[in-house]
Scaffold this active site. Structure first.
Site, PDB file in Angstrom:
ATOM      1  N   ASP A 129       0.782  -1.244   0.000  1.00 62.35           N
ATOM      2  CA  ASP A 129       0.000   0.000   0.000  1.00 62.35           C
ATOM      3  C   ASP A 129       0.817   1.301   0.000  1.00 62.35           C
ATOM      4  OD1 ASP A 129      -1.473  -2.166   0.856  1.00 62.35           O
ATOM      5  OD2 ASP A 129      -2.224  -1.208   2.664  1.00 62.35           O
ATOM      6  N   GLN A 151       4.181   0.882   2.129  1.00 63.37           N
ATOM      7  CA  GLN A 151       4.432  -0.357   2.859  1.00 63.37           C
ATOM      8  C   GLN A 151       5.623  -1.043   2.202  1.00 63.37           C
ATOM      9  OE1 GLN A 151       2.307  -2.136   5.676  1.00 63.37           O
ATOM     10  NE2 GLN A 151       2.793   0.035   5.850  1.00 63.37           N
ATOM     11  N   SER A 205      -0.309   0.352   7.391  1.00 59.03           N
ATOM     12  CA  SER A 205      -0.741   1.517   6.615  1.00 59.03           C
ATOM     13  C   SER A 205      -1.339   2.633   7.461  1.00 59.03           C
ATOM     14  CB  SER A 205      -1.735   1.074   5.550  1.00 59.03           C
ATOM     15  OG  SER A 205      -1.040   0.349   4.570  1.00 59.03           O
ATOM     16  N   ARG A 215      -7.446  -1.384  11.618  1.00 62.78           N
ATOM     17  CA  ARG A 215      -6.300  -0.742  10.963  1.00 62.78           C
ATOM     18  C   ARG A 215      -6.592   0.298   9.874  1.00 62.78           C
ATOM     19  NH1 ARG A 215      -6.003  -6.231   9.619  1.00 62.78           N
ATOM     20  NH2 ARG A 215      -6.530  -6.722   7.466  1.00 62.78           N
ATOM     21  N   ASP A 216      -5.481   0.904   9.443  1.00 66.61           N
ATOM     22  CA  ASP A 216      -5.397   1.801   8.290  1.00 66.61           C
ATOM     23  C   ASP A 216      -6.076   3.160   8.515  1.00 66.61           C
ATOM     24  OD1 ASP A 216      -4.198  -0.461   7.281  1.00 66.61           O
ATOM     25  OD2 ASP A 216      -5.953  -1.117   6.147  1.00 66.61           O
ATOM     26  N   GLU A 275     -10.560  -2.841   4.327  1.00 63.63           N
ATOM     27  CA  GLU A 275      -9.266  -2.262   4.691  1.00 63.63           C
ATOM     28  C   GLU A 275      -9.149  -0.870   4.070  1.00 63.63           C
ATOM     29  OE1 GLU A 275      -6.222  -5.960   5.001  1.00 63.63           O
ATOM     30  OE2 GLU A 275      -6.672  -5.421   2.939  1.00 63.63           O
TER      31      GLU A 275
HETATM   32  C1  FRU Z   1      -3.730  -3.837   2.693  1.00 67.37           C
HETATM   33  C2  FRU Z   1      -3.089  -4.155   4.040  1.00 67.37           C
HETATM   34  C3  FRU Z   1      -3.492  -3.148   5.094  1.00 67.37           C
HETATM   35  C4  FRU Z   1      -2.357  -3.231   6.076  1.00 67.37           C
HETATM   36  C5  FRU Z   1      -1.172  -3.455   5.168  1.00 67.37           C
HETATM   37  C6  FRU Z   1      -0.103  -4.318   5.764  1.00 67.37           C
HETATM   38  O1  FRU Z   1      -3.012  -4.316   1.613  1.00 67.37           O
HETATM   39  O2  FRU Z   1      -3.438  -5.457   4.428  1.00 67.37           O
HETATM   40  O3  FRU Z   1      -4.764  -3.410   5.660  1.00 67.37           O
HETATM   41  O4  FRU Z   1      -2.229  -2.070   6.847  1.00 67.37           O
HETATM   42  O5  FRU Z   1      -1.669  -4.052   3.986  1.00 67.37           O
HETATM   43  O6  FRU Z   1       1.026  -4.388   4.942  1.00 67.37           O
END
Ligand code: FRU
Length: 478
Positions: free
Chosen positions: A24, A40, A85, A151-152, A204
């Site tokens: 991401d 990421q 993320s 998350r995120d 996500e």
């Molecule tokens: C989406 C994800 C996010 C997470 C990240 C981890 O691709 O799964 O939800 O924060 O990648 O690398």
């Protein structure tokens, strides 16, 4: 894990890390004329793991400068913290108190993934050196609901309320939560949204973005994007358009309505830029590297896409266009890298783009507008081999469908002609293929892995005629 070098598939006008894995985009922020891209990243291997925030910057959205890892994973005796993320904001009023010498700090808000504790919570970190390095806040986490999956965070500044808004996912519950804060440290739950739309897969990377419908400041709507679903693909993104009163998002569609950001197999985890000049919204997504391995990097970003809401006969819809900033880059290319045709009749035939023109680089930006005629199918062929094999980006008139056929598999999406015309913007970059149809009303993105000598491209019409109104081609190879 294959370690066979694949330079032929390394994009030239899309971002890839110099080496190793990316997924991401994170913390997209525009500061002093510079586009920052965090991502990421596994700094050590060409596969997912050791998640950290990689960093790159650009002023033209084509050439990216690679910078050191901005937020590395944290390792203590009994906790591993992966930097998942999130987003970055410029704290202009120094609401967080992290600023130094009267300069506004940049604050990153990210998910700390702690596999040993089976926990995800939201952390903050701040930078006083323009986003190069970050210091983690001493009292992290700032939001913790004691869950394994949470998350995120996507944070924006709400000017009229003078507060920060966080949009964050509870993946397994197909929900997003909204939190408010005045200082980025103390957060209060405002409301929840979901499940609605497509809830077949986990949710996500959510984001909430204000946009003017048809560019009209009197018609403000809110775009909620979630990475989760798409009718046919393994992954994808959906969106909702509605209203936000500072606390609650109200979906403007029925709860069952499913709207997709991109109909291809690979577009995922896109988030908007923060701090762009007024009323401009732009996002970058990740092109998920399924199937074929690349080396020494794996994963790439999409072209930055400008976002607009427009009224169509079906209602208000999200339109995406390759960022207008990129037009500056296209305009500056030398004449030898551009080719234009007007008003060409194509009757059951192929108009070669690449023959003798040095456009056979698989780094082509093609913009073609067709008026429908008697042809059953028409469009653009890329990555063609002299044997005739290759990738077809076609429109089938009878089925009213845009399709990408890579020789193994066909992906398709419904598209209606506009005033009897179909416009295709085809962005091929070695191994990525993004197709924007009818000014970006629909988009389909995929990855292709052509053989080294499969580099031909052409416009075509089958079983009858079409009028090719305009054809513009740029050779993007560097
Ligand atoms: C989406 C994800 C996010 C997470 C990240 C981890 O691709 O799964 O939800 O924060 O990648 O690398």
């Amino acid at each position: 894990e294959s370690t066979v070098p694949t330079p032929q598939w390394r994009p030239v006008y899309h971002f890839t890390p110099a080496k190793n894995w990316t997924n991401d985009p994170n913390g997209l922020i525009y500061l002093d004329g510079v586009y920052h891209l965090y991502y990421q990243h596994n700094p050590f291997e060409n596969k997912w793991g050791h998640m950290s925030w990689g960093h790159a910057t650009s002023t033209d959205l084509v050439n990216w400068k690679h910078l050191p890892v901005a937020i590395p994973e944290l390792e203590t005796r009994d906790t591993t913290t992966w930097i998942f993320s999130g987003s970055a904001v410029l704290d202009q009023h120094n609401s967080s108190g992290f600023g130094k010498n009267g300069k506004a700090p940049i604050v990153a808000i990210y998910t700390a993934d702690q596999p040993k504790q089976q926990k995800e919570s939201q952390f903050i970190a701040y930078s006083n050196d323009g986003g190069l390095t970050y210091t983690n806040y001493a009292n992290n986490p700032v939001v913790d609901i004691h869950k394994k999956d949470f998350r995120d965070p996507s944070v924006i500044w709400l000017e009229d309320q003078h507060k920060w808004l966080m949009t964050v996912a509870v993946p397994a519950e197909h929900k997003v939560q909204f939190y408010g804060s005045v200082n980025l440290k103390d957060w209060e739950l405002l409301s929840e949204f979901g499940p609605q739309g497509d809830a077949r897969k986990i949710w996500e990377c959510p984001s909430l973005t204000p946009l003017y419908v048809d560019g009209n400041p009197a018609k403000k709507k809110w775009l909620l994007m979630v990475s989760s679903g798409n009718q046919d693909a393994a992954t994808g993104m959906q969106y909702f358009i509605g209203d936000f009163d500072g606390k609650t998002f109200t979906n403007g569609h029925t709860p069952e309505t499913q709207l997709f950001v991109d109909y291809g197999k690979t577009f995922y985890a896109a988030i908007p830029y923060n701090h762009l000049p007024a009323n401009r919204q732009m996002m970058i997504g990740w092109l998920m590297p399924f199937e074929t391995a690349t080396w020494p990097w794996r994963g790439q970003m999409s072209i930055p896409r400008d976002l607009q809401l427009k009224t169509t006969s079906a209602g208000i819809r999200l339109f995406q266009q390759p960022a207008a900033v990129l037009n500056g880059y296209l305009d500056k290319l030398p004449a030898a890298k551009k080719w234009q045709q007007r008003n060409v009749s194509l009757n059951s035939k192929v108009l070669s783009i690449s023959n003798g023109r040095q456009f056979n680089t698989n780094a082509n930006w093609i913009d073609a507008t067709f008026t429908l005629g008697t042809a059953s199918d028409f469009g653009v062929k890329v990555a063609q081999h002299s044997s005739g094999s290759g990738v077809v980006v076609g429109y089938n008139v009878q089925r009213q469908e845009l399709y990408i056929n890579d020789g193994k598999d066909t992906q398709h999406m419904p598209v209606q002609p506009v005033n009897g015309k179909i416009r295709l913007q085809v962005l091929l970059d070695k191994s990525s293929l993004e197709v924007f149809v009818n000014d970006g009303e629909k988009v389909m993105t995929t990855l292709i892995f052509p053989a080294k000598d499969a580099t031909g491209c052409a416009a075509f019409a089958e079983n009858g005629g079409v009028q090719l109104n305009t054809l513009k081609v740029w050779n993007m190879d560097k």
